[in-house]
Every structure is written in C-alpha cells, then in structure tokens.
Design an enzyme around this catalytic site. Structure first.
Site, short mmCIF file in Angstrom:
data_model
loop_
_atom_site.label_atom_id
_atom_site.label_comp_id
_atom_site.label_asym_id
_atom_site.label_seq_id
_atom_site.Cartn_x
_atom_site.Cartn_y
_atom_site.Cartn_z
N HIS A 155 -17.87 -5.25 69.64
CA HIS A 155 -18.89 -5.76 70.57
C HIS A 155 -19.56 -4.52 71.16
O HIS A 155 -19.08 -3.40 70.97
CB HIS A 155 -18.23 -6.58 71.67
CG HIS A 155 -17.50 -7.80 71.17
ND1 HIS A 155 -18.15 -8.93 70.75
CD2 HIS A 155 -16.18 -8.05 70.99
CE1 HIS A 155 -17.27 -9.83 70.35
NE2 HIS A 155 -16.06 -9.32 70.47
N HIS A 206 -14.20 -8.36 61.00
CA HIS A 206 -15.39 -9.13 61.41
C HIS A 206 -16.57 -8.17 61.39
O HIS A 206 -16.66 -7.29 62.25
CB HIS A 206 -15.21 -9.68 62.83
CG HIS A 206 -14.00 -10.55 63.00
ND1 HIS A 206 -14.05 -11.92 62.88
CD2 HIS A 206 -12.71 -10.25 63.29
CE1 HIS A 206 -12.83 -12.43 63.09
NE2 HIS A 206 -12.01 -11.43 63.34
N PHE A 207 -17.45 -8.32 60.41
CA PHE A 207 -18.57 -7.39 60.28
C PHE A 207 -19.90 -7.95 60.80
O PHE A 207 -20.95 -7.33 60.66
CB PHE A 207 -18.70 -6.87 58.85
CG PHE A 207 -17.70 -5.78 58.50
CD1 PHE A 207 -16.96 -5.12 59.48
CD2 PHE A 207 -17.50 -5.39 57.17
CE1 PHE A 207 -16.04 -4.12 59.16
CE2 PHE A 207 -16.59 -4.38 56.84
CZ PHE A 207 -15.86 -3.75 57.83
N ASP A 254 -8.27 -6.75 62.15
CA ASP A 254 -9.06 -7.67 62.97
C ASP A 254 -10.22 -6.92 63.62
O ASP A 254 -10.63 -7.26 64.74
CB ASP A 254 -8.18 -8.36 64.02
CG ASP A 254 -8.85 -9.55 64.68
OD1 ASP A 254 -9.90 -10.01 64.18
OD2 ASP A 254 -8.33 -10.02 65.70
#
Ligand code: DOR
Length: 367
Positions: free
Chosen positions: A307, A64-65, A303
C-alpha cells in the site's frame, strides 16, 4: 533454431540435499543444460559468480501485485522486478485486484498483462465468490482457487458455511484459503469499537478467529478429500492442529512477517505492520518456526501486499492491511541460515522445491 547459451562460472551450486558443488552451470534457452567444470564451453554470455552461492529460483506462491486497478500501489512490471531482485523467479498472484479475478475474461486480461509486463514466471489464482462455481472449475490456466473466509483488502469473501461446502464438494482443483472467521471478526470489531491504536488489530482478529476457520476448512477438506492449501498460518494453535491432523492432501505455508514480527512491533511501526491475519505473540513466532522445521508447515510465501505510505498513515481502522515482502524473503532466510537457525536444504525445501511440488510446477525448484 539456434540455442542461446548462458554460462555461469565459479559458482557454489546449491544441491537439493544441502550440499554444494563448486563449478560451472550452463543454461541453454533458459533451461539447465549441464553442471560441472566447463572450461572450454562456448557461451553467448558468461557470468563469473566469484564463488557466490547459486540457488534454484525462489517460488513465491502468494503475492498481491495490484494489477489491474490499483497500479498506484504496485503493478506486474514493478512487482515482478522486485521479485527477481530478491531471487524470486516465479510467483503465484492473488485475485483481489480491481476487478477481482473471478471470471475467465478477468483471468485472460491478467495473463495478457503479465505476458507483456512480467520479468518473472507467473501463475494466477481464480477468486471464489458465492456464485461463480462454474468459473472456479473451468477458468484456465490457474494455479488454484482462492477463498477469503474473512474480509481483507478488496471485496472477495465467502463466509457462509453452505457456500464454502459447495465449493469443496464440486471439483478437484487446489483450494487455497485465507482462514479467518468473519463472524468472529465482526463480533469483536463491535466489541473493540472506539480503540484506535493499531495494536487493537491483533486483538480483534485474535488467534481464535484463525483457528476456527482453519478447523472448518480442514474438516471440509477431509469430508471431500479435497486438495487444500492453508495460506499464511499465523498461530501456535493452528500449528498444533496440523501437527496432529494433516492429511496427505493438505499443505500449509507461513510468511516471514509471522516468523519475524510480533505485536511488540506496533509500537515502532504502527500500521506498517498491520496485516491479515495479524502479527501475533512471540510464542506464535516460535511455534511457527518449530512447525516449519518439523513439517507441520510445508513452505514459505510472502503475501507481498503493498500500500502507499500515505494510506498507511491513516488512523485505525482506515489504515489498510498488508505489507510488502517479495524482495526480502530470501535475504531474511539466508540471514537465518548464516546464524545457524536453518539449513541450505531447508531453504530450498521451503522456498524452491516445496512450493513447486505443492502446486505441481514442473522443472523447477532443484538444481
Ligand atoms: O494484509 C493483507 N493484505 N492480507 C490479505 O489477505 C490481503 C492483503 C492485500 O491484498 O492487501
């Protein structure tokens, strides 16, 4: 046109069978042009590997970029640089960006951004909603369709059985599933209301949440003979299920977080180890390793889901789920190899040619 030549000398070159050939490797315009001693070869650039191990580029088939929309967490420039720093030369990226990648226009935007910003090879998933069936089957180029059966970061969710079935019934593309049962998650959230310790995350989203969802998509995949990939397998129950019953058109992956971490880590790491599906028990760690070794699990992804630390310091349940990993997966596995817990052949299967075969990526994964 002139061919650009890169010569890597004095390497220990990893072969797919796990053997090592000592010598030189020539790259011509980014493709392998030759192997073996090349004392006289002329090259534009030479690297002396000084006897270090030369591996095929790792493919990370789940990252997730965050671009577009949440670049303060990560972007295609920073994410792809973290990837190559960790030996990952190709990545497949998830659609829970902002906006979500659920249309051709959103996909085109991501592709244009990646063409400018990425220093690694890339592919993108199209995200399923309850009503974008046409886009799921027509948007191109994509590496597959992504379904979130349980809610996670972002707003993508397909949790109604009839919506899921419609997607499996129409089309032929690979469907990659985040398998957690949304109804059971909601039920248990209500049940555990008031608990604010981070460890409750693993109790709410328990093993049964994952198993139920995996059983359902496996049944749909069998009914329609539809190519299914189960993302981040996390429980011993799912490993047992797939060991008993995995059709040839189904694959599954595991991520280092579920191999190396378990609920004991909440005590020292708090929300830093909060992710979906959650970290589990030591018995699950052991079962996932066994599943990798015996083929119930096909390969490794990360994955990678960054954050900010400020976000991670929020109290539960406002703390977001997800951990980074694209930069550390290969070092972790090489460390395991050095400790004798896996082989060089297995690392290449799990991280290089396995993902390439599953996603039909040509000319990658083996030297
Ligand atoms: O923990 C997670 N974080 N799991 C997911 O499925 C999504 C990811 C994210 O994008 O933050």
């Amino acid at each position: 046109a002139r061919v650009s030549r890169l010569l890597i000398r004095n390497a220990r070159i990893a072969r797919p069978d796990g053997s090592v050939s000592e010598g030189d490797l020539l790259c011509e315009d980014g493709r392998i042009g030759g192997l073996g001693p090349a004392p006289g070869a002329r090259a534009d650039e030479e690297i002396d590997a000084q006897g270090k191990l030369l591996l095929p580029g790792v493919i990370d088939p789940q990252v997730h970029f965050r671009e577009p929309g949440k670049e303060y967490k990560e972007g295609l420039a920073s994410g792809s640089r973290a990837a190559v720093r960790g030996g990952v030369t190709s990545f497949l990226e998830m659609p829970n960006t902002d906006p979500s990648t659920t249309t051709q226009a959103a996909l085109d935007d991501k592709l244009a951004r990646a063409a400018k910003a990425s220093v690694a090879n890339y592919g993108f998933f199209i995200g399923a909603t309850a009503d974008n069936l046409d886009a799921l089957n027509s948007a191109a180029p994509v590496c597959g369709i992504k379904i979130f059966m349980g809610a996670s970061t972002g707003s993508l969710l397909v949790d109604k059985a009839e919506d899921l079935e419609r997607i499996f019934a129409h089309g032929t593309r690979l469907i990659a599933v985040h398998a957690e049962d949304e109804a059971r998650i909601r039920e248990r959230k209500a049940q555990f209301k008031g608990r604010t310790d981070y460890a409750v995350h693993s109790e709410i989203r328990d093993n049964a949440c994952a198993l139920r969802a995996t059983e359902l998509v496996l049944a749909l995949s069998k009914k329609y003979k539809r190519r299914l990939h189960i993302l981040h397998l996390s429980t011993r129950e799912e490993v047992e299920l797939l060991r008993r019953d995995k059709p040839a058109w189904v694959t599954a992956e595991v991520i280092p977080n579920h191999l190396f971490l378990n609920t004991a880590d909440y005590a020292t790491q708090g929300a830093r180890v909060q992710m979906n599906p959650p970290i589990r028990q030591p018995a699950d760690n052991a079962a996932l390793w066994a599943g990798l070794h015996d083929g119930a699990i096909d390969f490794i992804a990360t994955d990678h889901a960054p954050h900010t630390l400020d976000e991670k310091r929020r109290p539960y349940p406002e703390s977001p789920a997800g951990m980074p990993g694209v930069e550390t997966s290969l070092p972790l596995l090489l460390t395991e190899m050095q400790a004798g817990r896996c082989t060089l052949a297995e690392i290449q299967k799990w991280m290089c040619w396995g993902p390439a075969a599953a996603y039909g990526i040509p000319n990658k994964g083996k030297i």
